[in-house]
Design a protein around this motif. Structure first.
Motif, PDB file in Angstrom:
ATOM      1  N   THR A  21      -6.767  -3.898  -3.620  1.00 43.92           N
ATOM      2  CA  THR A  21      -6.711  -2.886  -2.568  1.00 43.92           C
ATOM      3  C   THR A  21      -7.253  -3.405  -1.242  1.00 43.92           C
ATOM      4  N   ASP A  22      -6.633  -2.970  -0.179  1.00 43.26           N
ATOM      5  CA  ASP A  22      -7.136  -3.207   1.165  1.00 43.26           C
ATOM      6  C   ASP A  22      -8.360  -2.333   1.385  1.00 43.26           C
ATOM      7  N   SER A 107      -9.656  -7.886   2.041  1.00 42.02           N
ATOM      8  CA  SER A 107      -9.840  -7.361   3.402  1.00 42.02           C
ATOM      9  C   SER A 107      -9.753  -8.496   4.410  1.00 42.02           C
ATOM     10  N   LYS A 143      -1.573 -11.696   3.690  1.00 45.44           N
ATOM     11  CA  LYS A 143      -2.202 -11.454   2.394  1.00 45.44           C
ATOM     12  C   LYS A 143      -1.345 -11.938   1.220  1.00 45.44           C
ATOM     13  N   ASP A 162      -2.036  -1.060   0.271  1.00 46.13           N
ATOM     14  CA  ASP A 162      -2.324  -1.367   1.683  1.00 46.13           C
ATOM     15  C   ASP A 162      -1.728  -0.270   2.553  1.00 46.13           C
ATOM     16  N   ASP A 163      -2.205  -0.240   3.810  1.00 42.75           N
ATOM     17  CA  ASP A 163      -1.680   0.743   4.768  1.00 42.75           C
ATOM     18  C   ASP A 163      -0.725   0.133   5.778  1.00 42.75           C
ATOM     19  N   ASN A 167       1.796  -6.126   5.897  1.00 47.57           N
ATOM     20  CA  ASN A 167       1.081  -6.673   4.744  1.00 47.57           C
ATOM     21  C   ASN A 167       1.869  -6.451   3.457  1.00 47.57           C
ATOM     22  N   HIS A 182       1.702   2.160  -0.972  1.00 52.46           N
ATOM     23  CA  HIS A 182       1.276   2.437   0.403  1.00 52.46           C
ATOM     24  C   HIS A 182       0.479   3.732   0.453  1.00 52.46           C
TER      25      HIS A 182
END
Length: 218
Positions: A21-22, A107, A143, A162-163, A167, A182
C-alpha cells in the motif's frame, strides 16, 4: 528500522499473499493535513486537478502562488511527516488484512522523510515494513520495479493499493500479475480523478478495499 527494499523483502514470507500500500493520500491524509498546514501560512488548497502545482492560493486575495513557490512549500511540508492523520478505516482494514496476508508500505519518500514517517506510523500504531522509494526523484519515483521485486519474492497473490493513476499504470506494466486497487483519501479527490486508468478495483473507501481483497484470497 531500515526502510530499503532489501529489508522489506526479507520481512515478507514466501508463499503468503501480499498487500502493498501507498501512504500519502491512501493510508494517510496527505492533502487534508497539507491544507491545514497551508492555512497556518495564510494559504489554501484549491485543487482543480490532482496536482499540487497551480492549486495553492493566498487567503487574503485569492491569488495563485508560483509553481516554484509551491514546490518549495511541498518540500518543506514533506520534511516533517510525523503528524498526518490516518485515512478513515485504513488502519482497521490493514489490521484485518494482516491476519491473512503480509503488508508492506511503499512510499515515495527519501531516507530523511522516512524517519518522520516512521514516527507518524508509531503514533498511529502502524507497524508494517516501510520502503522509502525515493530513487532520486522524490514523490514522482516509479514504483513498478519495487512492486515487481516484492511480488516475485512473495510468490503468492499480490495486491497494490495507490491513489495516483501513473503509479498504478507503472505497476500494471512492470508487474502485470499484480492486482491493482485504487483508493484516495476523500470523495472529492476520487471524483476528480475518475476511473480512466488501470485498476481492478476503484474503491470508494477502505471498507470496500478490504472486502475486495478478502474475496480474492483463499
Amino acid at each position: 528500522m531500515k526502510c530499503d527494499l532489501t529489508s522489506a523483502i526479507a520481512a515478507v514470507p514466501s508463499g503468503r499473499p501480499l498487500v502493498i500500500t501507498d501512504a500519502d493520500g491512501v493510508l494517510l491524509q496527505f492533502t487534508g493535513c497539507f491544507g491545514r498546514w497551508l492555512a497556518e501560512r495564510g494559504l489554501y488548497l484549491d485543487l482543480t486537478s490532482y496536482q499540487l502545482e497551480g492549486g495553492i492560493r493566498r487567503l487574503d486575495d485569492n491569488s495563485q502562488i508560483l509553481d516554484v513557490e509551491c514546490i518549495a512549500l511541498v518540500d518543506e511540508y514533506r520534511e516533517d511527516l510525523d503528524d498526518l492523520d490516518a485515512v478513515e478505516g485504513a488502519c482497521e482494514a490493514l489490521a484485518e488484512l494482516s491476519q491473512v496476508a503480509s503488508v508492506v508500505v511503499l512510499s515515495n519518500v527519501n531516507a530523511i522523510q522516512a524517519k518522520a514517517r516512521l514516527r507518524n506510523f508509531a503514533r498511529l500504531g502502524i507497524g508494517y515494513p516501510l520502503i522509502a522509494n525515493d530513487c532520486g526523484a522524490g514523490y514522482l519515483a516509479d514504483k513498478g520495479a519495487a512492486v515487481r521485486a516484492l511480488a516475485a519474492h512473495a510468490r503468492a497473490q499480490t495486491f497494490f493499493i495507490d491513489d495516483i493513476p501513473s503509479n498504478l499504470a507503472d505497476v500494471a506494466k512492470a508487474a502485470p500479475d499484480v492486482t491493482l486497487v485504487h483508493v484516495v483519501e476523500s470523495e472529492p479527490l476520487r471524483v476528480l480523478l475518475g476511473t480512466g486508468f488501470p485498476a481492478h478495483c476503484h474503491a470508494k473507501d477502505w471498507r470496500e478495499v478490504q472486502s475486495f481483497i478478502l474475496e480474492r484470497l483463499p
